[in-house]
Motif scaffolding. Structure first.
Motif, short mmCIF file in Angstrom:
data_model
loop_
_atom_site.label_atom_id
_atom_site.label_comp_id
_atom_site.label_asym_id
_atom_site.label_seq_id
_atom_site.Cartn_x
_atom_site.Cartn_y
_atom_site.Cartn_z
N GLU A 293 -22.38 -18.71 -85.06
CA GLU A 293 -22.31 -18.86 -83.60
C GLU A 293 -21.97 -17.57 -82.88
O GLU A 293 -22.47 -17.32 -81.78
N THR A 294 -21.12 -16.73 -83.48
CA THR A 294 -20.74 -15.47 -82.83
C THR A 294 -21.96 -14.64 -82.49
O THR A 294 -22.04 -14.00 -81.42
N GLN A 295 -22.93 -14.64 -83.41
CA GLN A 295 -24.11 -13.79 -83.25
C GLN A 295 -25.00 -14.23 -82.09
O GLN A 295 -25.81 -13.44 -81.61
N ILE A 296 -24.85 -15.49 -81.64
CA ILE A 296 -25.67 -15.93 -80.51
C ILE A 296 -24.85 -16.10 -79.23
O ILE A 296 -25.42 -16.18 -78.15
N ILE A 297 -23.53 -16.12 -79.35
CA ILE A 297 -22.69 -16.19 -78.15
C ILE A 297 -22.44 -14.81 -77.56
O ILE A 297 -22.58 -14.60 -76.34
N LEU A 298 -22.09 -13.83 -78.38
CA LEU A 298 -21.72 -12.52 -77.84
C LEU A 298 -22.86 -11.80 -77.13
O LEU A 298 -22.61 -11.07 -76.16
N PRO A 299 -24.14 -11.96 -77.53
CA PRO A 299 -25.20 -11.34 -76.74
C PRO A 299 -25.28 -11.88 -75.30
O PRO A 299 -25.89 -11.24 -74.44
N ARG A 300 -24.66 -13.03 -75.04
CA ARG A 300 -24.66 -13.60 -73.70
C ARG A 300 -23.53 -13.04 -72.83
O ARG A 300 -23.49 -13.32 -71.62
N LEU A 301 -22.62 -12.30 -73.43
CA LEU A 301 -21.50 -11.72 -72.69
C LEU A 301 -21.98 -10.52 -71.88
O LEU A 301 -22.55 -9.58 -72.44
N THR A 302 -21.74 -10.53 -70.57
CA THR A 302 -22.20 -9.43 -69.71
C THR A 302 -21.04 -8.53 -69.28
O THR A 302 -21.27 -7.49 -68.67
N SER A 303 -19.81 -8.91 -69.58
CA SER A 303 -18.66 -8.06 -69.26
C SER A 303 -18.33 -7.17 -70.45
O SER A 303 -18.96 -7.25 -71.50
N ASP A 304 -17.33 -6.31 -70.27
CA ASP A 304 -16.91 -5.34 -71.27
C ASP A 304 -16.00 -6.06 -72.29
O ASP A 304 -14.85 -6.35 -71.99
N PHE A 305 -16.55 -6.34 -73.47
CA PHE A 305 -15.82 -7.13 -74.46
C PHE A 305 -14.52 -6.44 -74.89
O PHE A 305 -13.48 -7.08 -75.03
N ALA A 306 -14.59 -5.13 -75.08
CA ALA A 306 -13.39 -4.40 -75.49
C ALA A 306 -12.30 -4.50 -74.42
O ALA A 306 -11.12 -4.68 -74.72
N GLN A 307 -12.71 -4.37 -73.15
CA GLN A 307 -11.73 -4.49 -72.06
C GLN A 307 -11.19 -5.92 -71.98
O GLN A 307 -10.00 -6.14 -71.73
N ASN A 308 -12.08 -6.90 -72.18
CA ASN A 308 -11.64 -8.31 -72.15
C ASN A 308 -10.54 -8.57 -73.17
O ASN A 308 -9.51 -9.18 -72.87
N ILE A 309 -10.74 -8.10 -74.42
CA ILE A 309 -9.75 -8.33 -75.47
C ILE A 309 -8.48 -7.52 -75.20
O ILE A 309 -7.36 -8.01 -75.40
N THR A 310 -8.64 -6.29 -74.70
CA THR A 310 -7.48 -5.47 -74.35
C THR A 310 -6.61 -6.19 -73.32
O THR A 310 -5.38 -6.24 -73.43
N ASP A 311 -7.26 -6.79 -72.31
CA ASP A 311 -6.51 -7.50 -71.27
C ASP A 311 -5.81 -8.74 -71.83
O ASP A 311 -4.65 -8.99 -71.51
N ILE A 312 -6.52 -9.50 -72.66
CA ILE A 312 -5.91 -10.71 -73.22
C ILE A 312 -4.70 -10.35 -74.08
O ILE A 312 -3.65 -11.00 -74.01
N LEU A 313 -4.83 -9.31 -74.90
CA LEU A 313 -3.71 -8.85 -75.73
C LEU A 313 -2.50 -8.45 -74.87
O LEU A 313 -1.35 -8.65 -75.26
N ALA A 314 -2.78 -7.89 -73.68
CA ALA A 314 -1.71 -7.43 -72.79
C ALA A 314 -1.19 -8.53 -71.88
O ALA A 314 -0.28 -8.29 -71.07
#
Length: 419
Positions: A293-314
């Motif tokens: 599922e990851t391989q077909i969900i992440l191509p649909r992400l239009t925001s900055d994934f690295a920034q998204n995870i950085t924000d959630i961690l913080a």
């Protein structure tokens, strides 16, 4: 910043590739990764997922901002705890929080305690008791190894005899080792299955597009369960009301329950759900992204994934955006014989470019060569986005028909349930 992804399969390829798209990310390392990932500019590191000390040393010496943990067995072994104790950030649940996946019995106890809809069940370590329960309940019925079994520890038995044999293999024949030392025997639920993912930090969570995986190895959902032979997202015929109900009756109470249990959740929560006549119910929880599922969900992400995870961690509110149209679909290409014995060393087609992505799961360079060879059960996956399921199928299957796949096979009906 520099990031580390732990794992080696298609899931980790998709995570790492998406992270590398961020303008803030200088390098993405994958440990141990596979050779196919290097074709996307990822750097593989020869450290196994169980080598926590070596991974921690690598993260420290390479100034890794944070680490994304991919596989379930690494989480069950407490890799996040070890990173945290070393003063490092890791995106994934602690060992106690990941018990939602590594013990099906624990997950059931949490669901019952916090009123989450799921199948009626019994847990057994004694074969004769399990056999008596099966004979009393009748078939169809589901037999699951309590622990991790690489997606293969579930038997949907159509007869009592099949269920008893499955219990015998797990409890007496040690088919899945310690993972099958206990079995969870469940009521069979009838309905349509779908996957619901959330990025989580405690009581804050962010829902991802729905997806539908295809677990059985052959067309028409025939043959044994696998780790997954293909998927598509979103599920176009699933109404928003079902997703909302799933969030309210399943995701929220489970995450609240984990906080109350002293096991606050951080990372990806994967709810494997089924839409029954009584509404959505839980089949299983996973404590990480699903594969494929990851391989077909992440191509649909239009925001900055690295920034998204950085924000959630913080603990900050992330700005997460998705494609709001079309369907993303992917087909897994596996080695002949999978999920049982299979050969390695089959020559692979060239990597696709453009609007069809190749994600590698089991690939290795030939000796003294850059020619890729198969090196696993699931070998690679082709993924594309199109206006509809049918259009996406047409693109993928046309490309697969053009590729040389001798020694490999794939299902020809991924996504057909949506047509």
């Amino acid at each position: 910043m520099k990031l580390l992804v732990v794992g080696s399969g298609g899931r980790e390829h998709a995570i790492a590739r998406k992270l590398l798209e961020s303008p803030q990310v200088e390098q993405v390392f994958v440990a141990p990764g596979n050779d196919g990932m290097t074709l996307d500019g990822l750097e593989i590191v020869n450290i196994g997922i169980s080598e926590h000390s070596a991974l921690i040393d690598f993260a420290k010496s390479n100034d890794i901002a944070w680490t994304f943990i991919g596989p379930d067995d690494a989480l069950a072994a407490g890799i996040v705890d070890d990173f945290n104790q070393a003063g490092l950030k890791a995106f994934g649940p602690t060992k106690l929080a990941a018990e939602l996946e590594w013990s099906k019995d624990f997950a059931k106890e949490i669901m019952v305690k916090y009123g989450v809809p799921t199948a009626a069940y019994g847990t057994f370590s004694d074969f004769e008791e399990a056999k008596a329960y099966i004979e009393k309940q009748g078939a169809p019925i589901v037999v699951k190894a309590d622990g991790l079994a690489l997606g293969k520890g579930v038997v949907v038995a159509e007869t009592v005899e099949q269920a008893v044999e499955a219990a015998r293999e797990m409890l007496l024949d040690n088919k899945f080792g310690n993972s099958g030392a206990r079995v969870v025997i469940e009521e069979f639920l009838d309905g349509e299955e779908f996957s619901l993912f959330a990025l989580v930090n405690g009581d804050k969570f962010y829902i991802l597009p729905t997806a539908q995986d295809h677990k059985r190895v052959y067309d028409g959902d025939k043959g044994p369960n696998t780790g997954g032979m293909g998927a598509y997202a979103p599920v176009p015929h699933l109404p928003q009301s079902v997703i909302d109900q799933s969030v309210d009756s399943i995701v929220k109470p489970v995450l609240d329950g984990m906080i109350r249990e002293g096991r606050p959740y951080l990372g990806v929560l994967y709810a494997g759900l089924i839409l029954t006549k009584d509404g959505p119910k839980v089949i299983e929880f996973n404590s990480r992204f699903g594969d494929p599922e990851t391989q077909i969900i992440l191509p649909r992400l239009t925001s900055d994934f690295a920034q998204n995870i950085t924000d959630i961690l913080a603990g900050k509110e992330p700005d997460i955006t998705w494609l709001d149209a079309g369907v993303t679909l992917g087909v897994v290409v596996a080695s002949d014989g999978y999920p049982l014995a299979y050969e390695k060393g089959v020559a692979l087609p060239e990597k696709t470019d453009g609007d069809i992505i190749t994600y590698y799961a089991g690939a290795k360079f030939a000796e003294n060569s850059k020619a890729l060879l198969s090196n696993g059960g699931r070998v690679y996956m082709l993924v594309t986005t199109a206006d509809s399921v049918k259009a996406a199928q047409d693109k993928i299957y046309k490309k697969l028909a053009q590729q040389e796949t001798a020694g490999l096979f794939y299902r020809h009906d991924i996504g057909s349930k949506a047509l």
